[in-house]
Scaffold this motif. Sequence first.
Motif, PDB file in Angstrom:
ATOM      1  N   GLU A 167       0.824  -1.215   0.000  1.00  0.00           N
ATOM      2  CA  GLU A 167       0.000   0.000   0.000  1.00  0.00           C
ATOM      3  C   GLU A 167       0.852   1.257   0.000  1.00  0.00           C
ATOM      4  O   GLU A 167       0.443   2.308  -0.518  1.00  0.00           O
ATOM      5  N   LEU A 168       2.066   1.170   0.588  1.00  0.00           N
ATOM      6  CA  LEU A 168       2.956   2.329   0.602  1.00  0.00           C
ATOM      7  C   LEU A 168       3.618   2.537  -0.757  1.00  0.00           C
ATOM      8  O   LEU A 168       4.038   3.648  -1.086  1.00  0.00           O
ATOM      9  N   VAL A 169       3.725   1.460  -1.519  1.00  0.00           N
ATOM     10  CA  VAL A 169       4.229   1.582  -2.889  1.00  0.00           C
ATOM     11  C   VAL A 169       3.175   2.252  -3.766  1.00  0.00           C
ATOM     12  O   VAL A 169       3.465   3.168  -4.541  1.00  0.00           O
ATOM     13  N   GLU A 170       1.940   1.785  -3.619  1.00  0.00           N
ATOM     14  CA  GLU A 170       0.861   2.261  -4.475  1.00  0.00           C
ATOM     15  C   GLU A 170       0.410   3.675  -4.119  1.00  0.00           C
ATOM     16  O   GLU A 170       0.089   4.474  -4.998  1.00  0.00           O
ATOM     17  N   SER A 171       0.399   3.983  -2.821  1.00  0.00           N
ATOM     18  CA  SER A 171      -0.127   5.286  -2.404  1.00  0.00           C
ATOM     19  C   SER A 171       0.596   5.795  -1.162  1.00  0.00           C
ATOM     20  O   SER A 171       0.043   5.790  -0.060  1.00  0.00           O
ATOM     21  N   PRO A 172       1.840   6.246  -1.323  1.00  0.00           N
ATOM     22  CA  PRO A 172       2.564   6.781  -0.160  1.00  0.00           C
ATOM     23  C   PRO A 172       1.916   8.068   0.319  1.00  0.00           C
ATOM     24  O   PRO A 172       1.376   8.836  -0.494  1.00  0.00           O
ATOM     25  N   PRO A 173       1.913   8.338   1.614  1.00  0.00           N
ATOM     26  CA  PRO A 173       1.309   9.583   2.123  1.00  0.00           C
ATOM     27  C   PRO A 173       1.993  10.805   1.533  1.00  0.00           C
ATOM     28  O   PRO A 173       3.214  10.849   1.409  1.00  0.00           O
ATOM     29  N   GLN A 174       1.194  11.812   1.219  1.00  0.00           N
ATOM     30  CA  GLN A 174       1.695  13.001   0.536  1.00  0.00           C
ATOM     31  C   GLN A 174       1.834  14.208   1.451  1.00  0.00           C
ATOM     32  O   GLN A 174       2.485  15.181   1.086  1.00  0.00           O
ATOM     33  N   ASP A 175       1.176  14.193   2.603  1.00  0.00           N
ATOM     34  CA  ASP A 175       1.305  15.309   3.531  1.00  0.00           C
ATOM     35  C   ASP A 175       1.297  14.762   4.958  1.00  0.00           C
ATOM     36  O   ASP A 175       1.138  13.556   5.180  1.00  0.00           O
ATOM     37  N   TRP A 176       1.479  15.664   5.920  1.00  0.00           N
ATOM     38  CA  TRP A 176       1.641  15.227   7.309  1.00  0.00           C
ATOM     39  C   TRP A 176       0.385  14.545   7.847  1.00  0.00           C
ATOM     40  O   TRP A 176       0.456  13.522   8.532  1.00  0.00           O
ATOM     41  N   ASP A 177      -0.786  15.072   7.504  1.00  0.00           N
ATOM     42  CA  ASP A 177      -2.032  14.467   7.980  1.00  0.00           C
ATOM     43  C   ASP A 177      -2.212  13.064   7.411  1.00  0.00           C
ATOM     44  O   ASP A 177      -2.649  12.146   8.132  1.00  0.00           O
ATOM     45  N   GLN A 178      -1.879  12.873   6.148  1.00  0.00           N
ATOM     46  CA  GLN A 178      -1.957  11.532   5.559  1.00  0.00           C
ATOM     47  C   GLN A 178      -0.963  10.585   6.211  1.00  0.00           C
ATOM     48  O   GLN A 178      -1.243   9.393   6.394  1.00  0.00           O
ATOM     49  N   PHE A 179       0.203  11.114   6.570  1.00  0.00           N
ATOM     50  CA  PHE A 179       1.221  10.313   7.245  1.00  0.00           C
ATOM     51  C   PHE A 179       0.697   9.819   8.601  1.00  0.00           C
ATOM     52  O   PHE A 179       0.798   8.631   8.921  1.00  0.00           O
ATOM     53  N   LEU A 180       0.120  10.728   9.356  1.00  0.00           N
ATOM     54  CA  LEU A 180      -0.436  10.345  10.651  1.00  0.00           C
ATOM     55  C   LEU A 180      -1.574   9.350  10.484  1.00  0.00           C
ATOM     56  O   LEU A 180      -1.684   8.372  11.250  1.00  0.00           O
ATOM     57  N   ALA A 181      -2.408   9.569   9.480  1.00  0.00           N
ATOM     58  CA  ALA A 181      -3.526   8.663   9.241  1.00  0.00           C
ATOM     59  C   ALA A 181      -3.034   7.267   8.870  1.00  0.00           C
ATOM     60  O   ALA A 181      -3.593   6.248   9.336  1.00  0.00           O
ATOM     61  N   ALA A 182      -2.003   7.197   8.044  1.00  0.00           N
ATOM     62  CA  ALA A 182      -1.452   5.898   7.651  1.00  0.00           C
ATOM     63  C   ALA A 182      -0.898   5.163   8.865  1.00  0.00           C
ATOM     64  O   ALA A 182      -1.070   3.937   9.003  1.00  0.00           O
ATOM     65  N   MET A 183      -0.258   5.898   9.754  1.00  0.00           N
ATOM     66  CA  MET A 183       0.289   5.256  10.959  1.00  0.00           C
ATOM     67  C   MET A 183      -0.819   4.822  11.911  1.00  0.00           C
ATOM     68  O   MET A 183      -0.698   3.799  12.584  1.00  0.00           O
ATOM     69  N   ASP A 184      -1.900   5.573  11.963  1.00  0.00           N
ATOM     70  CA  ASP A 184      -3.037   5.156  12.789  1.00  0.00           C
ATOM     71  C   ASP A 184      -3.621   3.845  12.270  1.00  0.00           C
ATOM     72  O   ASP A 184      -4.010   2.969  13.058  1.00  0.00           O
ATOM     73  N   GLU A 185      -3.663   3.696  10.960  1.00  0.00           N
ATOM     74  CA  GLU A 185      -4.153   2.449  10.373  1.00  0.00           C
ATOM     75  C   GLU A 185      -3.212   1.287  10.710  1.00  0.00           C
ATOM     76  O   GLU A 185      -3.660   0.166  10.985  1.00  0.00           O
ATOM     77  N   MET A 186      -1.927   1.547  10.705  1.00  0.00           N
ATOM     78  CA  MET A 186      -0.961   0.507  11.067  1.00  0.00           C
ATOM     79  C   MET A 186      -1.156   0.070  12.510  1.00  0.00           C
ATOM     80  O   MET A 186      -1.169  -1.124  12.827  1.00  0.00           O
ATOM     81  N   LYS A 187      -1.325   1.037  13.386  1.00  0.00           N
ATOM     82  CA  LYS A 187      -1.530   0.715  14.799  1.00  0.00           C
ATOM     83  C   LYS A 187      -2.812  -0.083  14.994  1.00  0.00           C
ATOM     84  O   LYS A 187      -2.849  -1.041  15.783  1.00  0.00           O
ATOM     85  N   ALA A 188      -3.855   0.297  14.284  1.00  0.00           N
ATOM     86  CA  ALA A 188      -5.124  -0.415  14.395  1.00  0.00           C
ATOM     87  C   ALA A 188      -4.992  -1.866  13.933  1.00  0.00           C
ATOM     88  O   ALA A 188      -5.703  -2.755  14.424  1.00  0.00           O
ATOM     89  N   ALA A 189      -4.061  -2.100  12.996  1.00  0.00           N
ATOM     90  CA  ALA A 189      -3.828  -3.462  12.502  1.00  0.00           C
ATOM     91  C   ALA A 189      -2.818  -4.216  13.355  1.00  0.00           C
ATOM     92  O   ALA A 189      -2.468  -5.362  13.036  1.00  0.00           O
ATOM     93  N   GLY A 190      -2.340  -3.574  14.424  1.00  0.00           N
ATOM     94  CA  GLY A 190      -1.396  -4.227  15.321  1.00  0.00           C
ATOM     95  C   GLY A 190       0.060  -4.073  14.931  1.00  0.00           C
ATOM     96  O   GLY A 190       0.932  -4.739  15.504  1.00  0.00           O
ATOM     97  N   ASP A 191       0.335  -3.184  13.974  1.00  0.00           N
ATOM     98  CA  ASP A 191       1.715  -2.968  13.538  1.00  0.00           C
ATOM     99  C   ASP A 191       2.333  -1.764  14.259  1.00  0.00           C
ATOM    100  O   ASP A 191       1.634  -0.823  14.626  1.00  0.00           O
ATOM    101  N   THR A 192       3.633  -1.798  14.425  1.00  0.00           N
ATOM    102  CA  THR A 192       4.382  -0.652  14.942  1.00  0.00           C
ATOM    103  C   THR A 192       4.769   0.234  13.770  1.00  0.00           C
ATOM    104  O   THR A 192       5.428  -0.236  12.833  1.00  0.00           O
ATOM    105  N   PRO A 193       4.405   1.517  13.789  1.00  0.00           N
ATOM    106  CA  PRO A 193       4.672   2.353  12.607  1.00  0.00           C
ATOM    107  C   PRO A 193       6.148   2.654  12.345  1.00  0.00           C
ATOM    108  O   PRO A 193       6.622   2.502  11.219  1.00  0.00           O
ATOM    109  N   ILE A 194       6.894   3.103  13.379  1.00  0.00           N
ATOM    110  CA  ILE A 194       8.228   3.653  13.131  1.00  0.00           C
ATOM    111  C   ILE A 194       9.270   3.057  14.073  1.00  0.00           C
ATOM    112  O   ILE A 194       9.082   3.056  15.298  1.00  0.00           O
ATOM    113  N   ALA A 195      10.369   2.602  13.508  1.00  0.00           N
ATOM    114  CA  ALA A 195      11.541   2.221  14.290  1.00  0.00           C
ATOM    115  C   ALA A 195      12.509   3.400  14.303  1.00  0.00           C
ATOM    116  O   ALA A 195      12.656   4.106  13.308  1.00  0.00           O
TER     117      ALA A 195
END
Length: 427
Positions: A167-195
């Motif tokens: 999904e990050l290949v197909e549609s990488p976040p383009q602004d800060w709000d999209q970045f935060l939203a993408a990380m919220d989706e990762m957390k909801a799926a049980g993933d850690t967003p950032i190392a």
Amino acid sequence: MAKIRTLSAAALVGALALTGCASASGDAGDSKELTYWSMWKEGEAQQKVVADAIADFEEQTGIEVNVQWQGRDNIKKTVPTLNTNKVPDIVDGSFAKLAPILAETGQAKPLAEAYAADVAGEKVSSLVPEAYLRDDVLTVEGDDAPWMLPYSLTGDAVWFNAAEHPELVESPPQDWDQFLAAMDEMKAAGDTPIAIDGDVAGYNAYWYTSAMVGLAGPGSLREMAADKTGEAWDDPETLEAAQMIEELVEGDYFIDGYNASKWPAQQQAWADNQAAMLFNGTWIPTETGPYAADGFEYSSFPLPGLGDSARADFVGFAVPARAKNSDNAQKFAAFFLEKKYQDALGTDAKIIPIRADAAVSDEMSTIKDALDAADSYYMQNDGISFPGYNEKLLWPALSDLVLGKTDAQTFVDTMKSGQIDYWEQNS
């Protein structure tokens, strides 16, 4: 304190036409040797490329290169020799390491001969792309030639495993709000967003530098740092950028334990798919490759919020002012820009060569595309090279912010008062 600046490409060529035939002051005449203290360690992919170039240079010129593979402390080891007759003839490193030690202190020799040299029918001065020749970077006021000859570029990006995150290949976040939203989706799926390896102050600083550039443009942080009154820290962008970092901390987007672990624990965890993303430099595929998970596919996108800017840092050669064999050193620096070695840096060492026509690896293709597409460029720490400023003031304050030890307003207040003190002690 020296003011560092660059020449435009046209002015550079003109200056070199005037200075290119001049003999380096104090050079050892007919010497057939030079001493090189390298930033690479034996066995590294980059070292192997440099070693091949040394062998060819010695064979073609008859000049012996006495190389010491010092590793990343080569500049620190050079400092005690700068005013002695044992100074190396040439060293290499990043702009961030070389500039405070050599350029800002008047200890770097202008590289007129290197830039005027011919490499396979092309002037070296034409091989450093004009787009990267930014103000206040490569030449010291009063000199007509640059003090550093880059041979590669480093940048940063948000790295991820394309096999795990298509999904990050197909549609990488383009602004800060999209970045935060993408990380919220990762957390909801049980993933850690950032190392993030929080014990590396320079890595922590990337976040704020990038935020400031996105808000105020390349060079804005450097201009703020030069303000002896500290009043520049009253600009609203300084707090807004700090609040963006505060959002990351308070949003719990960083990997557990990032504020107490030791490098490279967290980048290793990322390469083992224990976190989705890693905001770091172009060396990450090389550094993490040996312990990456099976099937790991390196890909990247620019940190959202940067607009049309990209970080492009120089790595290259500098010649100390007291070098005995500076002519030979400059010959070698120019020699290393032959396409053969530039291609090898790109494909074998998997870094980004300075030459625009050089090959790059698959791992570097996404970040190279981002660099090519950018309209403007900035450097690590936004080009701040005042001696001790980053290490003693900016980095500690930013680490406290990234590690959650302080809040955004306290960070800004700390920088304002600390900067006033810095310039009182360094003016």
